[in-house]
Write a protein that holds these residues in place. Structure first.
Motif, PDB file in Angstrom:
ATOM      1  N   HIS A 140       0.851  -1.195   0.000  1.00 36.69           N
ATOM      2  CA  HIS A 140       0.000   0.000   0.000  1.00 36.69           C
ATOM      3  C   HIS A 140       0.883   1.241   0.000  1.00 36.69           C
ATOM      4  O   HIS A 140       0.618   2.204  -0.713  1.00 36.69           O
ATOM      5  CB  HIS A 140      -0.918  -0.024   1.216  1.00 36.69           C
ATOM      6  CG  HIS A 140      -1.873   1.127   1.275  1.00 36.69           C
ATOM      7  ND1 HIS A 140      -2.865   1.324   0.339  1.00 36.69           N
ATOM      8  CD2 HIS A 140      -1.976   2.161   2.151  1.00 36.69           C
ATOM      9  CE1 HIS A 140      -3.543   2.418   0.637  1.00 36.69           C
ATOM     10  NE2 HIS A 140      -3.012   2.948   1.731  1.00 36.69           N
ATOM     11  N   SER A 168     -11.313  -7.606   1.541  1.00 37.82           N
ATOM     12  CA  SER A 168     -10.518  -6.909   0.524  1.00 37.82           C
ATOM     13  C   SER A 168      -9.115  -6.653   1.064  1.00 37.82           C
ATOM     14  O   SER A 168      -8.760  -7.086   2.163  1.00 37.82           O
ATOM     15  CB  SER A 168     -11.199  -5.591   0.122  1.00 37.82           C
ATOM     16  OG  SER A 168     -10.537  -5.004  -0.982  1.00 37.82           O
ATOM     17  N   ARG A 171      -5.402  -0.593  -1.448  1.00 35.81           N
ATOM     18  CA  ARG A 171      -5.123  -0.135  -2.807  1.00 35.81           C
ATOM     19  C   ARG A 171      -3.619  -0.047  -3.044  1.00 35.81           C
ATOM     20  O   ARG A 171      -2.846   0.210  -2.124  1.00 35.81           O
ATOM     21  CB  ARG A 171      -5.753   1.239  -3.032  1.00 35.81           C
ATOM     22  CG  ARG A 171      -7.257   1.245  -3.014  1.00 35.81           C
ATOM     23  CD  ARG A 171      -7.814   2.652  -3.065  1.00 35.81           C
ATOM     24  NE  ARG A 171      -7.395   3.372  -4.269  1.00 35.81           N
ATOM     25  CZ  ARG A 171      -7.854   4.583  -4.611  1.00 35.81           C
ATOM     26  NH1 ARG A 171      -8.712   5.204  -3.810  1.00 35.81           N
ATOM     27  NH2 ARG A 171      -7.443   5.167  -5.713  1.00 35.81           N
ATOM     28  N   THR A 172      -3.247  -0.213  -4.308  1.00 33.63           N
ATOM     29  CA  THR A 172      -1.837  -0.081  -4.674  1.00 33.63           C
ATOM     30  C   THR A 172      -1.625   0.990  -5.736  1.00 33.63           C
ATOM     31  O   THR A 172      -0.539   1.089  -6.305  1.00 33.63           O
ATOM     32  CB  THR A 172      -1.278  -1.425  -5.185  1.00 33.63           C
ATOM     33  OG1 THR A 172      -2.039  -1.854  -6.330  1.00 33.63           O
ATOM     34  CG2 THR A 172      -1.358  -2.492  -4.101  1.00 33.63           C
ATOM     35  N   ASP A 173      -2.656   1.802  -5.989  1.00 38.37           N
ATOM     36  CA  ASP A 173      -2.564   2.841  -7.025  1.00 38.37           C
ATOM     37  C   ASP A 173      -2.385   4.233  -6.433  1.00 38.37           C
ATOM     38  O   ASP A 173      -2.498   5.230  -7.145  1.00 38.37           O
ATOM     39  CB  ASP A 173      -3.801   2.820  -7.917  1.00 38.37           C
ATOM     40  CG  ASP A 173      -5.100   3.059  -7.157  1.00 38.37           C
ATOM     41  OD1 ASP A 173      -5.116   2.863  -5.912  1.00 38.37           O
ATOM     42  OD2 ASP A 173      -6.111   3.440  -7.787  1.00 38.37           O
TER      43      ASP A 173
END
Length: 224
Positions: A140, A168, A171-173
């Protein structure tokens, strides 16, 4: 063990307060946007004295209130060394719109904490009567960590930040994100944990490792 949750005003970030019992020292984990007053009420109600502020990573929604909380109680902010740079500007790379929106919301201006303690993988923290282990889990952000809290006679507790959620994963964006690193962290840091481990994530409801091992699609994919 006493565990209280204060939900931040932005992104629904979970700020946690942990203590062996009422009337003792405590740790505060991830104080996000606009939690100061409600956090103070939790501390008053349980007669708690913060001994440290622990940060699972450096994104603004987990750190925005760290400076006033640390300053009010004369304690340090503890963060992994790879994310310490974000305490200079937790909005770095997030875009001008978010900065403007925070200012318009009355969240106040950012100020870096005066006292920052950096930790690495495997560090053991004996703080507020709690036995806390730091597990580096990048993906992350570069310096994301899991804080494991031993509870004699009970399942261990995992403060998962934005690595693992109920159903879940993080996020990695966003700035510092890395999809391959996240998968490695899930495989090497999360999957080996005991099923009975209670998980307190950075957003959303609590869960357990066993529940996520069985139903979380990301973990099921890694298990093959």
């Amino acid at each position: 063990m006493l565990v209280e949750t204060v939900e931040a005003a932005v992104a629904g970030t979970n700020c946690y307060v942990l203590a062996p019992a009422a009337g003792e020292e405590c740790v505060v984990v991830d104080p996000g946007v606009d939690v100061v007053d409600r956090l103070a009420e939790v501390l008053r109600r349980h007669r708690l004295r913060p001994a440290a502020v622990l940060l699972t990573h450096g994104h603004f929604d987990h750190t925005w209130s760290v400076t006033p909380v640390c300053g009010a109680h004369g304690v340090a902010a503890t963060i992994h060394a790879d994310d310490a740079h974000r305490l200079r500007d937790p909005l770095e790379g997030m875009g001008p719109q978010l900065r403007a929106a925070l200012q318009a919301s009355g969240a106040g201006a950012w100020r870096e904490p005066d006292d920052v303690v950096t930790v690495g993988d495997g560090a053991r923290l004996d703080v507020a009567g709690l036995d806390v282990t730091v597990s580096h889990a990048p993906g992350h952000t570069e310096g994301s960590v899991l804080f494991g809290v031993a509870r004699p006679g009970e399942p261990d507790l995992l403060l998962a930040g934005d690595v693992l959620f109920a159903g879940s994963v993080g996020r990695t964006d966003l700035p510092g994100g890395d999809g391959e690193a996240m998968l490695r962290s899930l495989a090497t840091r999360v999957l080996p944990l005991d099923d009975a481990t209670d998980v307190l994530p950075g957003h959303g409801p609590a869960t357990t490792i066993g529940r996520e091992r069985a139903a979380n699609p990301w973990l099921r994919q890694l298990r093959g």
